[in-house]
Design a protein around this motif. Structure first.
Motif, short mmCIF file in Angstrom:
data_model
loop_
_atom_site.label_atom_id
_atom_site.label_comp_id
_atom_site.label_asym_id
_atom_site.label_seq_id
_atom_site.Cartn_x
_atom_site.Cartn_y
_atom_site.Cartn_z
N THR A 9 0.83 -1.20 0.00
CA THR A 9 0.00 0.00 0.00
C THR A 9 0.87 1.25 0.00
O THR A 9 0.61 2.20 -0.73
CB THR A 9 -0.96 -0.01 1.20
N SER A 12 2.27 1.62 -3.46
CA SER A 12 1.20 2.00 -4.38
C SER A 12 0.84 3.48 -4.24
O SER A 12 0.54 4.14 -5.24
CB SER A 12 -0.04 1.15 -4.11
N ASP A 64 -10.45 -8.73 4.31
CA ASP A 64 -11.10 -8.52 3.02
C ASP A 64 -12.53 -9.05 2.98
O ASP A 64 -13.41 -8.42 2.39
CB ASP A 64 -10.27 -9.14 1.90
N SER A 73 -14.84 -1.48 -1.25
CA SER A 73 -13.72 -1.91 -2.09
C SER A 73 -12.61 -0.86 -1.97
O SER A 73 -12.88 0.32 -1.83
CB SER A 73 -14.14 -2.08 -3.54
N VAL A 74 -11.39 -1.33 -2.04
CA VAL A 74 -10.23 -0.47 -1.92
C VAL A 74 -9.41 -0.62 -3.19
O VAL A 74 -9.05 -1.73 -3.57
CB VAL A 74 -9.39 -0.83 -0.67
N ASP A 75 -9.13 0.49 -3.83
CA ASP A 75 -8.41 0.47 -5.10
C ASP A 75 -6.92 0.72 -4.84
O ASP A 75 -6.45 1.86 -4.91
CB ASP A 75 -8.98 1.53 -6.04
N VAL A 76 -6.22 -0.34 -4.49
CA VAL A 76 -4.79 -0.26 -4.21
C VAL A 76 -4.12 -1.45 -4.89
O VAL A 76 -4.56 -2.58 -4.73
CB VAL A 76 -4.50 -0.31 -2.69
N SER A 77 -3.06 -1.15 -5.63
CA SER A 77 -2.30 -2.24 -6.25
C SER A 77 -1.46 -2.93 -5.18
O SER A 77 -0.74 -2.27 -4.42
CB SER A 77 -1.37 -1.69 -7.33
#
Length: 91
Positions: A9, A12, A64, A73-77
């Motif tokens: 995180t 990212s 999760d 939802s979490v938008d993290v690569s």
């Protein structure tokens, strides 16, 4: 694991480990222990990390299924470079 989620995180979000340590008002070595799994942040530290990285604490704790159940939802690569091997101790 928390350490892997934290590191991915941070990377990212394009923070250096030093920047995160400074935000937490701790030393770089202490923060690096969080990412290596040798130490864990306090509750307050966990909340500060989540605030800085703009993610829920449950995301950092890898809850999760719980987040999915809430529709969050979490938008993290979670892709990040491999860790450097620990230096070997010389005798």
């Amino acid at each position: 694991m928390f350490k892997d989620r934290l590191r991915a995180t941070r990377i990212s979000k394009k923070y250096t480990a030093q920047q995160v340590a400074d935000y937490l008002d701790t030393g770089l070595r202490n923060y690096q222990k969080y990412e290596s799994g040798d130490a864990r942040p306090t509750f307050e530290g966990l909340v500060s990390l989540a605030d800085l990285l703009n993610v829920p604490t449950d995301f950092l704790l890898e809850r999760d299924e719980y987040l999915d159940a809430l529709g969050v939802s979490v938008d993290v690569s979670l892709e990040c470079p491999p860790r450097r091997p620990k230096p070997r101790k010389s005798h």
